[in-house]
Design a protein around this motif. Structure first.
Motif, PDB file in Angstrom:
ATOM      1  N   ASP A   6      47.419  30.483  -9.791  1.00 31.47           N
ATOM      2  CA  ASP A   6      47.150  29.864  -8.388  1.00 31.47           C
ATOM      3  C   ASP A   6      46.243  31.047  -7.615  1.00 31.47           C
ATOM      4  O   ASP A   6      45.931  32.015  -8.192  1.00 31.47           O
ATOM      5  CB  ASP A   6      48.542  29.799  -7.682  1.00 31.47           C
ATOM      6  N   ASP A  22      42.516  26.657 -14.964  1.00 31.37           N
ATOM      7  CA  ASP A  22      42.831  25.774 -13.797  1.00 31.37           C
ATOM      8  C   ASP A  22      43.581  26.499 -12.666  1.00 31.37           C
ATOM      9  O   ASP A  22      44.609  27.627 -12.848  1.00 31.37           O
ATOM     10  CB  ASP A  22      43.886  24.746 -14.678  1.00 31.37           C
ATOM     11  N   VAL A  24      45.527  26.532  -8.903  1.00 28.22           N
ATOM     12  CA  VAL A  24      46.408  25.830  -7.833  1.00 28.22           C
ATOM     13  C   VAL A  24      46.060  26.477  -6.467  1.00 28.22           C
ATOM     14  O   VAL A  24      46.462  27.704  -6.433  1.00 28.22           O
ATOM     15  CB  VAL A  24      47.640  25.729  -8.141  1.00 28.22           C
ATOM     16  N   GLN A  27      48.338  27.113   0.189  1.00 31.74           N
ATOM     17  CA  GLN A  27      48.016  26.534   1.389  1.00 31.74           C
ATOM     18  C   GLN A  27      48.637  26.981   2.791  1.00 31.74           C
ATOM     19  O   GLN A  27      49.696  27.922   2.514  1.00 31.74           O
ATOM     20  CB  GLN A  27      48.418  25.309   1.564  1.00 31.74           C
ATOM     21  N   ARG A  36      43.450  24.676   2.242  1.00 32.94           N
ATOM     22  CA  ARG A  36      43.674  24.830   0.670  1.00 32.94           C
ATOM     23  C   ARG A  36      42.875  26.037   0.939  1.00 32.94           C
ATOM     24  O   ARG A  36      41.603  26.157   1.168  1.00 32.94           O
ATOM     25  CB  ARG A  36      43.182  23.989  -0.034  1.00 32.94           C
ATOM     26  N   PRO A  60      52.134  24.571  -2.143  1.00 33.95           N
ATOM     27  CA  PRO A  60      50.974  23.806  -2.563  1.00 33.95           C
ATOM     28  C   PRO A  60      51.296  22.332  -3.129  1.00 33.95           C
ATOM     29  O   PRO A  60      52.504  21.893  -2.782  1.00 33.95           O
ATOM     30  CB  PRO A  60      50.764  24.643  -3.925  1.00 33.95           C
ATOM     31  N   SER A  61      50.275  21.506  -3.096  1.00 33.04           N
ATOM     32  CA  SER A  61      50.804  20.162  -3.567  1.00 33.04           C
ATOM     33  C   SER A  61      51.283  19.939  -4.828  1.00 33.04           C
ATOM     34  O   SER A  61      50.570  20.075  -5.813  1.00 33.04           O
ATOM     35  CB  SER A  61      49.262  19.224  -3.349  1.00 33.04           C
ATOM     36  N   GLY A  63      51.567  17.129  -6.230  1.00 38.16           N
ATOM     37  CA  GLY A  63      50.594  15.979  -6.788  1.00 38.16           C
ATOM     38  C   GLY A  63      49.468  16.755  -7.563  1.00 38.16           C
ATOM     39  O   GLY A  63      49.112  16.291  -8.726  1.00 38.16           O
ATOM     40  N   GLN A  64      49.015  17.698  -7.046  1.00 35.54           N
ATOM     41  CA  GLN A  64      47.840  18.614  -7.750  1.00 35.54           C
ATOM     42  C   GLN A  64      48.332  19.383  -8.809  1.00 35.54           C
ATOM     43  O   GLN A  64      47.805  19.244  -9.953  1.00 35.54           O
ATOM     44  CB  GLN A  64      47.001  19.554  -6.628  1.00 35.54           C
ATOM     45  N   VAL A  65      49.714  19.712  -8.606  1.00 40.07           N
ATOM     46  CA  VAL A  65      50.110  20.667  -9.814  1.00 40.07           C
ATOM     47  C   VAL A  65      50.542  19.551 -10.789  1.00 40.07           C
ATOM     48  O   VAL A  65      50.121  20.126 -12.002  1.00 40.07           O
ATOM     49  CB  VAL A  65      51.463  21.410  -9.327  1.00 40.07           C
ATOM     50  N   GLU A  67      48.958  16.887 -11.732  1.00 37.62           N
ATOM     51  CA  GLU A  67      47.716  16.356 -12.195  1.00 37.62           C
ATOM     52  C   GLU A  67      47.242  17.583 -13.383  1.00 37.62           C
ATOM     53  O   GLU A  67      46.839  17.039 -14.140  1.00 37.62           O
ATOM     54  CB  GLU A  67      46.685  16.088 -11.028  1.00 37.62           C
ATOM     55  N   ILE A  68      47.312  18.740 -12.900  1.00 35.34           N
ATOM     56  CA  ILE A  68      46.956  19.595 -13.880  1.00 35.34           C
ATOM     57  C   ILE A  68      47.882  19.696 -15.063  1.00 35.34           C
ATOM     58  O   ILE A  68      47.308  19.709 -16.130  1.00 35.34           O
ATOM     59  CB  ILE A  68      46.847  20.953 -13.146  1.00 35.34           C
TER      60      ILE A  68
END
Length: 275
Positions: A6, A22, A24, A27, A36, A60-61, A63-65, A67-68
Motif C-alpha cells: 500500500d 500491485d 493499494v 485514503q 486516494r 482503503p476501498s 473493493g479495490q483490495v 479486485e487485486i
C-alpha cells in the motif's frame, strides 16, 4: 509470485508499475471528500485543502483490495503496520471472502522501513518461497525503529497522538516532541522532547548509538515538505556516527495527515544483503 503493498510504503505509482508491484492507495478524507494517496492528491494539494478543513485518514476501498486479490494466484501482501492503520483489517476481511494462496503480512513497519521490506520481498520473490521471505523480513525487523519529530501540533491532536492540552502547551513553548515506534507497537509513543531541532536530533542519535546502528542498517530520513531540516539531520548524524547508508523519502499525503506538514522522521532497519 506477486508482491502487493500500500502507499504507506511511500512507493510511488510509477515505481510500483515499473517493479510490477500491485499498490493499494490509502485514503484521506477532507471536507467530506475522499482522496486516494498519490492518485487524487499531492502533498501540495493536501496543504491547500487542509488550510480550512480537518484531514482524517480513511479506510482503503475493500473493493479495490478484493479486485487485486482476485487477480493474484500466488503472492504476498506486505501491509502497513496494524494499529497505525486499519489497512491490515480491511485486507484480512477481503481475504476471508476468497479462496486464495495469497499471504497477508503485517509488516509492523511504515513508510521507509515498510518500503525496505516490500523491495526485499520483490527481490526474493523470483527464487524463494513465501515462508523464507517472511522469515527474512522478520529478521530485518529485529533491529528496527522509527522516530518522528512533528511540527504542526493540530495534526497530532486530530490523529489522537497527543492530547489537545499537551499540544497547545508544546506549541506555545516551541517544544519539539520526539515520538517513537518499534515493531509490535500499536501506536507511536513519546520518547522525549527537545527545545530545538538539534536537541531533538541528538536524542535520537543517542538512541541510535545505544542500539549500535551502523552500515549493517538501512537508514531513512523522511520529511513532509521539509528537506532543509532533513539535510541538517543527515549532517548531524554523519558528524556523530560517521558513514551510514542514508536515503531521503517524502511523506505521502495520507502519511502527512498523521504527522503534519513539516514533520521529520528517522528510521532504521537491519539490512538483508544475502541472495
Amino acid at each position: 509470485m506477486k508482491v502487493i503493498t500500500d502507499t504507506g510504503s511511500l512507493l510511488s505509482v510509477e515505481k510500483a508499475e515499473k517493479l510490477d508491484i500491485d499498490l493499494v492507495p490509502l485514503q484521506v478524507e477532507v471536507n467530506g471528500i475522499n482522496y486516494r494517496d498519490y492518485l487524487d492528491i499531492t502533498a501540495e494539494k493536501f496543504l491547500e485543502v487542509t488550510k480550512d478543513h480537518t484531514a482524517h485518514t480513511s479506510l482503503p476501498s475493500i473493493g479495490q483490495v478484493m479486485e487485486i486479490y482476485e487477480h493474484t494466484k500466488e503472492g504476498i501482501h506486505v501491509c502497513v503496520a496494524k494499529g497505525i492503520s486499519s489497512t491490515y483489517d480491511v485486507a484480512a476481511a477481503a481475504l476471508k471472502e476468497l479462496s486464495s494462496d495469497l499471504v497477508l503480512y503485517n509488516s509492523k513497519a511504515l513508510v521507509g522501513t515498510q518500503q525496505y521490506l516490500v523491495l526485499l520481498a520483490k527481490r526474493l520473490s523470483a527464487k524463494h518461497k513465501v515462508d523464507e521471505i517472511i522469515a527474512r523480513m522478520d529478521r530485518c525487523l529485529t533491529e528496527c525503529q522509527s522516530f518522528l519529530i512533528p511540527v504542526d501540533f493540530n495534526f497530532l491532536k486530530r490523529s489522537g497522538r497527543i492530547s489537545p492540552m499537551a499540544a497547545t502547551f508544546a506549541g506555545m513553548l516551541g517544544i519539539k516532541p520526539i515520538l517513537t515506534f518499534i515493531p509490535g507497537m500499536e501506536k507511536l509513543e513519546k520518547l522525549g522532547v527537545g527545545r530545538t531541532w538539534q536537541q531533538a536530533f541528538d536524542q535520537i542519535i543517542k538512541k541510535m548509538t545505544e542500539n549500535a546502528v551502523s552500515l549493517k542498517h538501512k537508514i531513512y530520513i523522511v520529511h513532509a515538505m521539509n528537506l532543509e531540516t532533513a539535510k541538517l539531520f543527515e549532517a548531524r548524524i554523519r558528524e556523530k556516527l560517521g558513514e551510514l547508508d542514508i536515503e531521503y523519502l517524502s511523506f505521502s499525503p495520507v502519511m502527512m495527515a498523521l504527522g503534519g506538514p513539516g514533520c521529520v522522521a528517522l528510521q532504521y532497519i537491519l539490512k538483508d544483503d544475502a541472495e
